[in-house]
Design a protein around this motif. Structure first.
Motif, PDB file in Angstrom:
ATOM      1  N   GLN A   1      11.627   4.403  -8.300  1.00 21.47           N
ATOM      2  CA  GLN A   1      12.953   4.895  -8.677  1.00 21.47           C
ATOM      3  C   GLN A   1      13.390   4.325 -10.024  1.00 21.47           C
ATOM      4  O   GLN A   1      14.140   4.960 -10.769  1.00 21.47           O
ATOM      5  CB  GLN A   1      13.985   4.504  -7.618  1.00 21.47           C
ATOM      6  CG  GLN A   1      13.833   5.260  -6.315  1.00 21.47           C
ATOM      7  CD  GLN A   1      15.116   5.200  -5.519  1.00 21.47           C
ATOM      8  OE1 GLN A   1      16.079   5.875  -5.872  1.00 21.47           O
ATOM      9  NE2 GLN A   1      15.132   4.388  -4.494  1.00 21.47           N
ATOM     10  N   LEU A   2      12.910   3.122 -10.327  1.00 18.06           N
ATOM     11  CA  LEU A   2      13.311   2.503 -11.597  1.00 18.06           C
ATOM     12  C   LEU A   2      12.708   3.209 -12.800  1.00 18.06           C
ATOM     13  O   LEU A   2      13.161   3.026 -13.926  1.00 18.06           O
ATOM     14  CB  LEU A   2      12.900   1.022 -11.594  1.00 18.06           C
ATOM     15  CG  LEU A   2      13.621   0.155 -10.567  1.00 18.06           C
ATOM     16  CD1 LEU A   2      13.023  -1.242 -10.536  1.00 18.06           C
ATOM     17  CD2 LEU A   2      15.123   0.075 -10.859  1.00 18.06           C
TER      18      LEU A   2
ATOM     19  N   VAL B   1      12.983   6.169 -13.587  1.00 15.70           N
ATOM     20  CA  VAL B   1      13.888   7.153 -14.179  1.00 15.70           C
ATOM     21  C   VAL B   1      14.706   6.531 -15.312  1.00 15.70           C
ATOM     22  O   VAL B   1      15.296   7.243 -16.121  1.00 15.70           O
ATOM     23  CB  VAL B   1      14.848   7.780 -13.134  1.00 15.70           C
ATOM     24  CG1 VAL B   1      14.067   8.385 -11.989  1.00 15.70           C
ATOM     25  CG2 VAL B   1      15.870   6.775 -12.646  1.00 15.70           C
ATOM     26  N   LEU B   2      14.732   5.202 -15.358  1.00 12.89           N
ATOM     27  CA  LEU B   2      15.480   4.539 -16.427  1.00 12.89           C
ATOM     28  C   LEU B   2      14.718   4.619 -17.744  1.00 12.89           C
ATOM     29  O   LEU B   2      13.484   4.669 -17.753  1.00 12.89           O
ATOM     30  CB  LEU B   2      15.698   3.059 -16.067  1.00 12.89           C
ATOM     31  CG  LEU B   2      16.465   2.787 -14.784  1.00 12.89           C
ATOM     32  CD1 LEU B   2      16.405   1.291 -14.440  1.00 12.89           C
ATOM     33  CD2 LEU B   2      17.911   3.238 -14.918  1.00 12.89           C
TER      34      LEU B   2
ATOM     35  N   ALA C   1      10.743   2.391  -3.816  1.00 20.62           N
ATOM     36  CA  ALA C   1      11.875   1.712  -4.458  1.00 20.62           C
ATOM     37  C   ALA C   1      11.573   1.434  -5.924  1.00 20.62           C
ATOM     38  O   ALA C   1      12.402   1.691  -6.809  1.00 20.62           O
ATOM     39  CB  ALA C   1      12.184   0.411  -3.714  1.00 20.62           C
TER      40      ALA C   1
ATOM     41  N   TRP D   1      24.326  -0.451  -7.154  1.00 22.37           N
ATOM     42  CA  TRP D   1      24.236  -0.292  -8.622  1.00 22.37           C
ATOM     43  C   TRP D   1      25.568  -0.753  -9.180  1.00 22.37           C
ATOM     44  O   TRP D   1      26.586  -0.109  -8.927  1.00 22.37           O
ATOM     45  CB  TRP D   1      23.936   1.154  -9.008  1.00 22.37           C
ATOM     46  CG  TRP D   1      23.772   1.346 -10.482  1.00 22.37           C
ATOM     47  CD1 TRP D   1      24.598   0.904 -11.473  1.00 22.37           C
ATOM     48  CD2 TRP D   1      22.714   2.026 -11.145  1.00 22.37           C
ATOM     49  NE1 TRP D   1      24.127   1.256 -12.691  1.00 22.37           N
ATOM     50  CE2 TRP D   1      22.964   1.968 -12.542  1.00 22.37           C
ATOM     51  CE3 TRP D   1      21.578   2.700 -10.704  1.00 22.37           C
ATOM     52  CZ2 TRP D   1      22.128   2.543 -13.481  1.00 22.37           C
ATOM     53  CZ3 TRP D   1      20.750   3.274 -11.654  1.00 22.37           C
ATOM     54  CH2 TRP D   1      21.019   3.192 -13.027  1.00 22.37           C
TER      55      TRP D   1
ATOM     56  N   ILE E   1      20.866  -3.813 -10.432  1.00 27.22           N
ATOM     57  CA  ILE E   1      20.426  -2.678  -9.602  1.00 27.22           C
ATOM     58  C   ILE E   1      19.593  -3.139  -8.414  1.00 27.22           C
ATOM     59  O   ILE E   1      18.590  -3.848  -8.584  1.00 27.22           O
ATOM     60  CB  ILE E   1      19.579  -1.701 -10.450  1.00 27.22           C
ATOM     61  CG1 ILE E   1      20.376  -1.218 -11.661  1.00 27.22           C
ATOM     62  CG2 ILE E   1      19.117  -0.521  -9.598  1.00 27.22           C
ATOM     63  CD1 ILE E   1      19.513  -0.498 -12.701  1.00 27.22           C
ATOM     64  N   PHE E   2      20.001  -2.713  -7.228  1.00 24.74           N
ATOM     65  CA  PHE E   2      19.168  -2.873  -6.032  1.00 24.74           C
ATOM     66  C   PHE E   2      18.542  -1.509  -5.743  1.00 24.74           C
ATOM     67  O   PHE E   2      19.208  -0.608  -5.239  1.00 24.74           O
ATOM     68  CB  PHE E   2      20.017  -3.328  -4.838  1.00 24.74           C
ATOM     69  CG  PHE E   2      19.215  -3.508  -3.575  1.00 24.74           C
ATOM     70  CD1 PHE E   2      18.420  -4.625  -3.391  1.00 24.74           C
ATOM     71  CD2 PHE E   2      19.236  -2.544  -2.575  1.00 24.74           C
ATOM     72  CE1 PHE E   2      17.667  -4.781  -2.233  1.00 24.74           C
ATOM     73  CE2 PHE E   2      18.488  -2.701  -1.416  1.00 24.74           C
ATOM     74  CZ  PHE E   2      17.704  -3.824  -1.248  1.00 24.74           C
ATOM     75  N   PRO E   3      17.263  -1.332  -6.082  1.00 24.39           N
ATOM     76  CA  PRO E   3      16.662   0.002  -5.945  1.00 24.39           C
ATOM     77  C   PRO E   3      16.178   0.311  -4.550  1.00 24.39           C
ATOM     78  O   PRO E   3      15.682   1.412  -4.297  1.00 24.39           O
ATOM     79  CB  PRO E   3      15.470  -0.088  -6.910  1.00 24.39           C
ATOM     80  CG  PRO E   3      15.058  -1.522  -6.858  1.00 24.39           C
ATOM     81  CD  PRO E   3      16.329  -2.311  -6.670  1.00 24.39           C
ATOM     82  N   GLY E   4      16.284  -0.652  -3.653  1.00 25.61           N
ATOM     83  CA  GLY E   4      15.717  -0.558  -2.314  1.00 25.61           C
ATOM     84  C   GLY E   4      14.969  -1.850  -2.043  1.00 25.61           C
ATOM     85  O   GLY E   4      14.968  -2.776  -2.865  1.00 25.61           O
TER      86      GLY E   4
END
Lengths: 299, 316
Positions: free
Chosen positions: A196-197, A199-200, A193, A133, A146-149
């Motif tokens: 997780q995004l 949450v933005l 993965a 991040w 951002i690399f979320p996975g």
């Protein structure tokens, strides 16, 4: 051949590489736009004394078209930075035609693959992003990279504009069912993965292909991915012959048509998408990225 | 927001009647429990081949026990494989198991086939196997690295060869020089390629498979279907050359690169004159072409998909 050829070996493909198009540009917010040729899509931003262009489009001709669209939208400002979302040639393959002297920003994993590939027209990254991040400031432009996975491709990153509530991430979620054979998707870690995004604070999701999406459409797209995944796994578990396309396609269409049949491309794509999932269970996943512990491979 | 999606150890797998591979569905997995009849036949010297009609492997009779390759692709197939070997060699235990590569349909069920055997794998394959945490797939007890390793086990001499990325991870050929026999899984397979060439590494594929024609062998045992000779091996290499050219031509012939039905119709029409008699042509040629289209569109996939090797020379 006069065009950069990527990894094509036949000269016959030059007309495909050379073809230009009139790109459609949409304003996403102050200083941020999206461009599309009707299939591929990306974004670019006014950074004050220059322009930040995400990705390059999929051919030398389209890269030139992209440069022309940027020049029409933000006249008089050079493309000073190119952000590579991932390593794929149809995403970041032709900086040599878009802006050969621009600085090029990429995830470390993405940069490694690009260097190894050595494709004609795909220029190596000049700025390597190490942290998963990272806040990036280039000129007057600011975004979160951002690399979320592991999702698809190598080192695939989202770009998040918190003030505009806009998220761009290619080769992940789509507004339709046109996922084909999930080319270079990492099936096992993908969904966790991507979720997780969520949450933005995002109102607008810009995919790498097709139309701009709302947050609700992004959630629907992730639900579709999971639903095809689950039904394909069920097909394999219930002894639908995993090597036969038609029975697999029939099984998933019957299970999913009511809920997802309205999606554009459903009839043509859901069978091959499900076939990709059944073979995930047959083979166990492809490479380190598609395991239970994918970060063991790339650190 | 985290940045990794590594799973909690053991979190995805519930207890059940048999090993589950990576299935996450609750309850019984019928396909894991489907019985498979095995056939077996001698090939050369101490080398036998075993197949259920689709997958194929080899077992070698040593002085005191058996060296077996792979496990087949489900718990029940692994058990059937074990019983076939026991029937052939009732007084000789499987003491050594060699993994061809990482995929579950070939090496997923050592727990059911030979849980106490010494297991040999290339380090690249074993790294993935360890990371996968698949129920029933045992990690290697010993690994090797590099391109070639010689073994003499229980009176049997063979070489394991990793000539480069081809399919799966750490995929190795087994070369038996005294028997002039080569065994290699999921590379050369009679007919057109399997479905959409899952986990094939196309950038290095042709020079890599071509390089093993430099070895002195005259019978090839593939991981699927029937045995071939050198001419059959070469025909399969040539198929991939035609396939990769055809995929590039699709870009300039107006084919909708996103549509499997369109690609299939185009591929059948264009390639039938030269390839139409090949095994599974109508079934898979469209998917084969589609996979190669994505290769040229995107570039190779990951590090393994972008290793570049010099073209191998003419063979034979």
């Amino acid at each position: 051949m006069t065009e950069h050829r990527g990894i094509f070996t036949l000269d016959d493909v030059e007309p495909y590489l050379a073809e230009e198009a009139d790109l459609e540009v949409t304003e996403l917010g102050p200083r941020l736009w999206s461009a599309t040729d009707g299939t591929y899509r990306t974004i670019f931003m006014d950074a004050g004394d220059g322009v930040v262009a995400w990705d390059t489009f999929q051919t030398p001709g389209r890269a030139r078209s992209y440069a022309q669209a940027i020049a029409r939208t933000i006249p008089g400002k050079p493309i000073k930075w190119v952000v590579y979302s991932n390593d794929h040639l149809d995403r970041s393959g032709f900086a040599a035609d878009l802006a050969p002297t621009a600085a090029r920003l990429a995830d470390r994993r993405c940069a490694e693959v690009i260097t190894l590939r050595g494709a004609d027209g795909q220029l190596p990254a000049t700025c390597i992003v190490e942290d998963d991040w990272e806040r990036v400031d280039v000129g007057a432009a600011t975004f979160e990279f951002i690399f979320p996975g592991f999702t698809s491709a190598t080192g695939n990153r989202a770009s998040y504009f918190a003030d505009l509530r806009v998220l761009y991430m290619p080769d992940t979620a789509l507004p339709n069912a046109k996922y084909s054979m999930l080319p270079n998707y990492h099936v096992r870690p993908y969904s966790a993965a991507m979720r997780q995004l969520l949450v933005l604070e995002v109102d607008t999701f810009v995919p790498g292909r097709w139309g701009i999406m709302t947050r609700e459409q992004l959630v629907d797209a992730l639900d579709y991915f999971d639903a095809v995944h689950d039904v394909a796994q069920q097909a394999f578990a219930e002894n639908v012959a995993v090597w036969m396309f038609e029975p697999t396609e029939a099984f998933v269409k019957e299970k999913l048509r009511t809920r997802f049949g309205h999606l554009e491309g459903f009839e043509d794509h859901v069978g091959i998408t499900a076939f990709r999932f059944t073979h995930h269970y047959l083979t166990g996943g492809w490479g380190m990225e598609d395991t239970a512990t994918p970060s063991a491979g790339h650190g | 927001l985290g940045s990794t999606n590594d799973e909690e150890e053991g979190g995805a797998v519930a207890a059940s009647e048999c090993h589950r591979g990576i299935f996450t569905l609750a309850g019984t997995i019928p396909s894991q429990m489907q019985w498979r009849d095995m056939t077996y036949q001698p090939v050369r010297g101490p080398i036998w081949t075993v197949s259920e009609g689709i997958n194929r492997s080899v077992v070698i009779e040593g002085d005191t026990g058996i060296i077996a390759f792979d496990t087949f692709g489900s718990p029940m197939a692994a058990i059937a494989y074990r019983m076939a070997v026991q029937r052939l060699f009732p007084d000789k235990p499987v003491h050594t198991l060699v993994y061809s590569h990482d995929h579950l349909d070939h090496t997923g069920y050592a727990s059911d086939f030979a849980p106490d055997a010494r297991i040999i794998a290339h380090e690249l394959a074993n790294d993935v196997i360890v990371a996968r945490q698949s129920d029933g797939q045992l990690s290697a007890t010993e690994t090797w690295t590099g391109r070639q390793q010689e073994y003499e086990i229980d009176g049997v001499r063979f070489q394991l060869m990793y000539p480069g990325p081809t399919h799966g991870t750490g995929n190795c050929a087994a070369y038996f020089p005294e028997q002039k026999l080569l065994f290699w899984v999921d590379t050369i397979i009679p007919g057109v390629g399997y479905t959409y060439l899952p986990d094939w590494h196309l950038a290095s594929y042709l020079p890599t498979v071509g390089s093993l024609l430099d070895l002195d062998w005259d019978v090839f045992v593939p991981g699927h279907f029937w045995l071939v000779d050198r001419a059959g091996y070469r025909r399969n290499v040539q198929f991939y050359e035609v396939l990769l050219d055809a995929a590039q031509r699709a870009f300039v012939e107006g084919v909708d690169l996103d549509s499997l039905p369109q690609i299939t119709a185009w591929a059948r029409e264009k390639l039938r004159p030269d390839l139409g008699t090949l095994f599974r042509f109508d079934e898979y040629i469209g998917m084969n072409v589609m996979r190669c289209i994505w290769h040229f569109l995107q570039g190779g996939w990951g590090l393994a998909g972008n290793v570049r090797l010099p073209e191998s020379g003419a063979h034979d």
